[in-house]
Design an enzyme around this catalytic site. Structure first.
Site, PDB file in Angstrom:
ATOM      1  N   GLY A  97     -57.335  78.609  71.931  1.00  0.00           N
ATOM      2  CA  GLY A  97     -56.035  78.526  71.015  1.00  0.00           C
ATOM      3  C   GLY A  97     -55.882  78.693  69.847  1.00  0.00           C
ATOM      4  N   SER A  98     -56.372  77.397  68.760  1.00  0.00           N
ATOM      5  CA  SER A  98     -55.677  77.483  67.507  1.00  0.00           C
ATOM      6  C   SER A  98     -56.446  78.684  66.989  1.00  0.00           C
ATOM      7  CB  SER A  98     -55.865  76.339  67.218  1.00  0.00           C
ATOM      8  OG  SER A  98     -54.935  75.081  67.545  1.00  0.00           O
ATOM      9  N   THR A 102     -45.344  81.620  77.960  1.00  0.00           N
ATOM     10  CA  THR A 102     -44.331  80.984  78.153  1.00  0.00           C
ATOM     11  C   THR A 102     -43.274  82.532  78.422  1.00  0.00           C
ATOM     12  OG1 THR A 102     -43.761  79.705  76.251  1.00  0.00           O
ATOM     13  CG2 THR A 102     -41.860  80.796  76.977  1.00  0.00           C
ATOM     14  N   GLY A 157     -30.405  52.909  70.945  1.00  0.00           N
ATOM     15  CA  GLY A 157     -30.859  52.048  71.317  1.00  0.00           C
ATOM     16  C   GLY A 157     -30.900  52.609  73.046  1.00  0.00           C
ATOM     17  N   ARG A 190     -42.683  82.739  63.279  1.00  0.00           N
ATOM     18  CA  ARG A 190     -42.322  81.592  63.406  1.00  0.00           C
ATOM     19  C   ARG A 190     -41.086  80.921  62.784  1.00  0.00           C
ATOM     20  NH1 ARG A 190     -49.002  81.336  61.280  1.00  0.00           N
ATOM     21  NH2 ARG A 190     -49.905  81.244  63.361  1.00  0.00           N
ATOM     22  N   GLU A 227     -47.085  78.438  69.124  1.00  0.00           N
ATOM     23  CA  GLU A 227     -46.306  79.365  67.401  1.00  0.00           C
ATOM     24  C   GLU A 227     -47.784  78.939  66.847  1.00  0.00           C
ATOM     25  OE1 GLU A 227     -45.109  82.170  69.281  1.00  0.00           O
ATOM     26  OE2 GLU A 227     -45.732  83.277  67.779  1.00  0.00           O
ATOM     27  N   GLY A 228     -48.386  78.169  66.426  1.00  0.00           N
ATOM     28  CA  GLY A 228     -49.386  77.700  65.481  1.00  0.00           C
ATOM     29  C   GLY A 228     -49.015  76.154  65.309  1.00  0.00           C
ATOM     30  N   THR A 229     -50.272  75.225  65.240  1.00  0.00           N
ATOM     31  CA  THR A 229     -49.874  73.675  65.441  1.00  0.00           C
ATOM     32  C   THR A 229     -49.583  73.040  63.847  1.00  0.00           C
ATOM     33  OG1 THR A 229     -52.312  72.857  65.140  1.00  0.00           O
ATOM     34  CG2 THR A 229     -51.325  73.182  67.457  1.00  0.00           C
TER      35      THR A 229
HETATM   36  C1  LIG Z   1     -44.690  74.356  76.534  1.00  0.00           C
HETATM   37  C2  LIG Z   1     -46.222  75.007  75.531  1.00  0.00           C
HETATM   38  C3  LIG Z   1     -45.685  76.856  75.476  1.00  0.00           C
HETATM   39  C4  LIG Z   1     -46.498  77.614  75.258  1.00  0.00           C
HETATM   40  N1  LIG Z   1     -46.142  79.232  75.375  1.00  0.00           N
HETATM   41  C5  LIG Z   1     -47.637  80.115  74.759  1.00  0.00           C
HETATM   42  C6  LIG Z   1     -47.070  81.354  74.533  1.00  0.00           C
HETATM   43  O1  LIG Z   1     -45.927  81.982  74.941  1.00  0.00           O
HETATM   44  N2  LIG Z   1     -48.220  82.326  74.405  1.00  0.00           N
HETATM   45  C7  LIG Z   1     -49.059  81.862  73.938  1.00  0.00           C
HETATM   46  O2  LIG Z   1     -50.564  82.323  73.722  1.00  0.00           O
HETATM   47  N3  LIG Z   1     -49.701  80.387  73.965  1.00  0.00           N
HETATM   48  C8  LIG Z   1     -48.009  79.624  74.248  1.00  0.00           C
HETATM   49  N4  LIG Z   1     -49.264  78.192  74.616  1.00  0.00           N
HETATM   50  C9  LIG Z   1     -49.623  77.718  73.977  1.00  0.00           C
HETATM   51  C10 LIG Z   1     -50.252  76.971  72.521  1.00  0.00           C
HETATM   52  O3  LIG Z   1     -49.581  78.057  71.207  1.00  0.00           O
HETATM   53  C11 LIG Z   1     -51.335  76.850  72.017  1.00  0.00           C
HETATM   54  O4  LIG Z   1     -51.504  75.153  72.912  1.00  0.00           O
HETATM   55  C12 LIG Z   1     -51.165  76.209  70.486  1.00  0.00           C
HETATM   56  O5  LIG Z   1     -52.081  77.169  69.790  1.00  0.00           O
HETATM   57  C13 LIG Z   1     -53.069  75.282  70.572  1.00  0.00           C
HETATM   58  O6  LIG Z   1     -53.926  75.047  70.999  1.00  0.00           O
HETATM   59  P1  LIG Z   1     -55.059  74.624  72.617  1.00  0.00           P
HETATM   60  O7  LIG Z   1     -54.012  73.976  73.119  1.00  0.00           O
HETATM   61  O8  LIG Z   1     -55.921  75.275  72.741  1.00  0.00           O
HETATM   62  O9  LIG Z   1     -55.392  73.631  71.281  1.00  0.00           O
HETATM   63  P2  LIG Z   1     -56.238  73.372  69.826  1.00  0.00           P
HETATM   64  O10 LIG Z   1     -56.205  74.797  69.736  1.00  0.00           O
HETATM   65  O11 LIG Z   1     -57.427  73.357  71.157  1.00  0.00           O
HETATM   66  O12 LIG Z   1     -55.447  71.984  69.655  1.00  0.00           O
HETATM   67  C14 LIG Z   1     -56.195  71.235  69.983  1.00  0.00           C
HETATM   68  C15 LIG Z   1     -55.872  70.170  68.639  1.00  0.00           C
HETATM   69  O13 LIG Z   1     -56.698  70.511  67.603  1.00  0.00           O
HETATM   70  C16 LIG Z   1     -55.834  70.782  66.207  1.00  0.00           C
HETATM   71  N5  LIG Z   1     -57.135  71.775  65.326  1.00  0.00           N
HETATM   72  C17 LIG Z   1     -57.607  72.761  65.523  1.00  0.00           C
HETATM   73  N6  LIG Z   1     -58.324  73.366  65.213  1.00  0.00           N
HETATM   74  C18 LIG Z   1     -58.489  72.825  64.191  1.00  0.00           C
HETATM   75  C19 LIG Z   1     -58.434  73.120  62.371  1.00  0.00           C
HETATM   76  N7  LIG Z   1     -58.925  74.118  62.128  1.00  0.00           N
HETATM   77  N8  LIG Z   1     -58.033  72.092  61.720  1.00  0.00           N
HETATM   78  C20 LIG Z   1     -57.201  71.031  61.863  1.00  0.00           C
HETATM   79  N9  LIG Z   1     -57.345  70.789  63.339  1.00  0.00           N
HETATM   80  C21 LIG Z   1     -57.132  70.987  64.066  1.00  0.00           C
HETATM   81  C22 LIG Z   1     -54.909  71.240  66.489  1.00  0.00           C
HETATM   82  O14 LIG Z   1     -53.929  71.670  65.419  1.00  0.00           O
HETATM   83  C23 LIG Z   1     -54.623  70.584  67.781  1.00  0.00           C
HETATM   84  O15 LIG Z   1     -54.066  69.240  66.848  1.00  0.00           O
HETATM   85  C24 LIG Z   1     -47.987  77.627  74.758  1.00  0.00           C
HETATM   86  C25 LIG Z   1     -48.515  76.055  74.624  1.00  0.00           C
HETATM   87  C26 LIG Z   1     -47.349  75.360  75.506  1.00  0.00           C
HETATM   88  C27 LIG Z   1     -47.953  73.732  75.904  1.00  0.00           C
END
Ligand SMILES: Cc1cc2nc3c(=O)[nH]c(=O)nc-3n(C[C@H](O)[C@H](O)[C@H](O)COP(=O)(O)OP(=O)(O)OC[C@H]3O[C@@H](n4cnc5c(N)ncnc54)[C@H](O)[C@@H]3O)c2cc1C
Length: 284
Positions: free
Chosen positions: A17-18, A44, A237, A138, A261-263
Site C-alpha cells: 500500500g503505502s 479506481t 446541525g 498529487r 495517492e499517498g496518505t
Molecule cells: C477508494 C480508494 C481508491 C483507491 N484508488 C487507487 C488506485 O486507483 N490505484 C492504486 O494503486 N491504489 C488506490 N488506492 C489505494 C490507496 O492508494 C492506498 O489505500 C493508500 O496508499 C494506503 O495504503 P494502504 O491502504 O495499504 O494502507 P497502509 O500502507 O497499510 O497504511 C495504513 C496506515 O498506516 C500509515 N502508515 C503507513 N506507512 C507509514 C509510515 N512509514 N509512517 C507513518 N505512517 C505510515 C498510513 O498513513 C495509514 O494511515 C485506493 C484506495 C481507496 C480506499
C-alpha cells in the site's frame, strides 16, 4: 501513441500500500510479449476504464529499480475483474480488485525503458522516474479536496443566509458571532490549500521539480478537505447530517482524498525527507 485512453492506475496490492516499492506483481518477457501475474486492489475506475496502467516488477530481488509500468487493455483475456468495492464515499467511482493470470501484452506496452540499470545511481533514477507520476497527480488530487470543500462552504453559506447569518466580513472579529468566525477560518484554510495547490501545479506545468510542493499541497488539502466538510456538517446541525443536503456526502467523499495517492502520513514523511535532505532509506 495511445490516443485518448481512459486509464486506471493499478499500484496497490494486498501486500503493498503505502510502501509502493513492495509490489510483487511480476512481468516476464516471453518472446515479443510481456506476461503479467499478480493481484491488484483498490483500483479506481478498474471496471470502467479502457486500459490499466499496472506496476509490476521485472525481478523482485533487484528491489524498486525493477518496477516498471505496463499498459494493459481492459478487455485482455488475462485480466479478470475480481470484485467492485462497496464503500463509504466516492461511490460514483468504481474501485476494483483485479487479477492478472498469465496476462500477455505486446512488448512495446511498457512505459519507458525496460532497463534496470547496472549502477546504484541508474537504479535510483529508474524508480524516481516512476514516482514522478505523483508529482503531477498529487496536485490534481489536492484540487479534488478544494472542490469538495468549496462546495460544502457554498451550501453552508446558503443555509446560513436563509437563517439571516450573512458572514460577509463587514464586522470586526470581536463583533462577529462564533459561527461567522468559524466560516472565516474555514475559508482561510481553503484559500491556503488552494494557493499551495496552484503553486505545485504551476511548477509541474513549467517543468520545475515539484515533489516537495506536490506532497505539501496534498497533505494540506487532504487535511483541509476533511476538516472543512466535517465542520460544515456540524455548523448546519441536523441539516448538515441529514441526507437532505449534500453536506454529509461531501464529508464522506472528502476522506479518501487524504488517503489515496499517498496518505497524510506518507506526504508528511516525503516533505520531511526533502526538508532534512534525507533519503527514503534514512527516514522511513
Ligand atoms: C477508494 C480508494 C481508491 C483507491 N484508488 C487507487 C488506485 O486507483 N490505484 C492504486 O494503486 N491504489 C488506490 N488506492 C489505494 C490507496 O492508494 C492506498 O489505500 C493508500 O496508499 C494506503 O495504503 P494502504 O491502504 O495499504 O494502507 P497502509 O500502507 O497499510 O497504511 C495504513 C496506515 O498506516 C500509515 N502508515 C503507513 N506507512 C507509514 C509510515 N512509514 N509512517 C507513518 N505512517 C505510515 C498510513 O498513513 C495509514 O494511515 C485506493 C484506495 C481507496 C480506499
Amino acid at each position: 501513441k495511445y490516443g485518448k485512453l481512459y486509464c486506471a492506475m493499478a499500484i496497490t496490492e494486498p501486500g503493498a500500500g503505502s510502501d509502493s516499492a513492495a509490489v510483487s506483481t511480476t512481468a516476464e518477457l516471453d518472446g515479443d510479449e510481456w506476461v503479467l501475474n499478480g493481484e491488484k486492489i483498490y483500483c479506481t475506475a478498474g471496471q470502467r476504464c479502457d486500459a490499466v496502467v499496472v506496476w509490476a516488477t521485472l525481478d523482485k530481488s533487484l528491489g524498486k529499480a525493477a518496477i516498471k509500468s505496463f499498459i494493459v487493455p481492459r478487455d485482455n483475456p488475462g485480466l479478470q475483474l475480481v470484485r467492485v468495492e462497496d464503500k463509504m464515499g466516492l461511490r460514483v467511482s468504481d474501485t476494483a480488485a483485479l487479477s492478472f493470470n498469465n496476462c500477455r501484452i505486446p512488448k512495446d506496452h511498457i512505459l519507458g525503458s525496460a532497463e534496470i540499470g547496472d549502477t546504484e545511481e541508474a537504479r535510483k533514477k529508474a524508480f524516481g522516474g516512476v514516482m514522478q507520476t505523483f508529482d503531477n497527480t498529487r496536485p490534481q488530487v489536492a484540487a479534488m479536496a478544494l472542490g469538495v470543500a468549496r462546495a460544502a462552504l457554498e451550501i453552508t453559506r446558503e443555509i446560513f443566509e436563509k437563517e439571516g447569518v450573512g458572514a460577509d466580513f463587514s464586522k470586526q472579529p470581536y463583533n462577529s458571532t462564533a459561527r461567522e468566525l468559524e466560516l472565516y477560518r474555514l475559508e482561510a484554510d481553503l484559500e491556503a490549500a488552494r494557493l499551495m495547490t496552484l503553486k505545485a501545479a504551476w511548477m509541474a506545468d513549467n517543468g520545475q521539480p515539484n515533489s516537495k510542493e506536490a506532497s505539501m499541497c496534498k497533505a494540506k488539502a487532504g487535511r483541509m478537505g476533511n476538516d472543512v466538510t466535517l465542520k460544515c456538517v456540524a455548523l448546519c446541525g441536523e441539516l448538515g447530517y441529514s441526507e437532505g443536503t449534500l453536506l454529509e456526502k461531501l464529508a464522506r467523499d472528502s476522506k479518501i482524498i487524504d488517503i489515496f495517492e499517498g496518505t497524510q502520513q506518507i506526504q508528511q514523511l516525503i516533505v520531511a525527507r526533502h526538508l532534512l535532505g534525507l533519503s527514503s532509506k534514512e527516514l522511513k
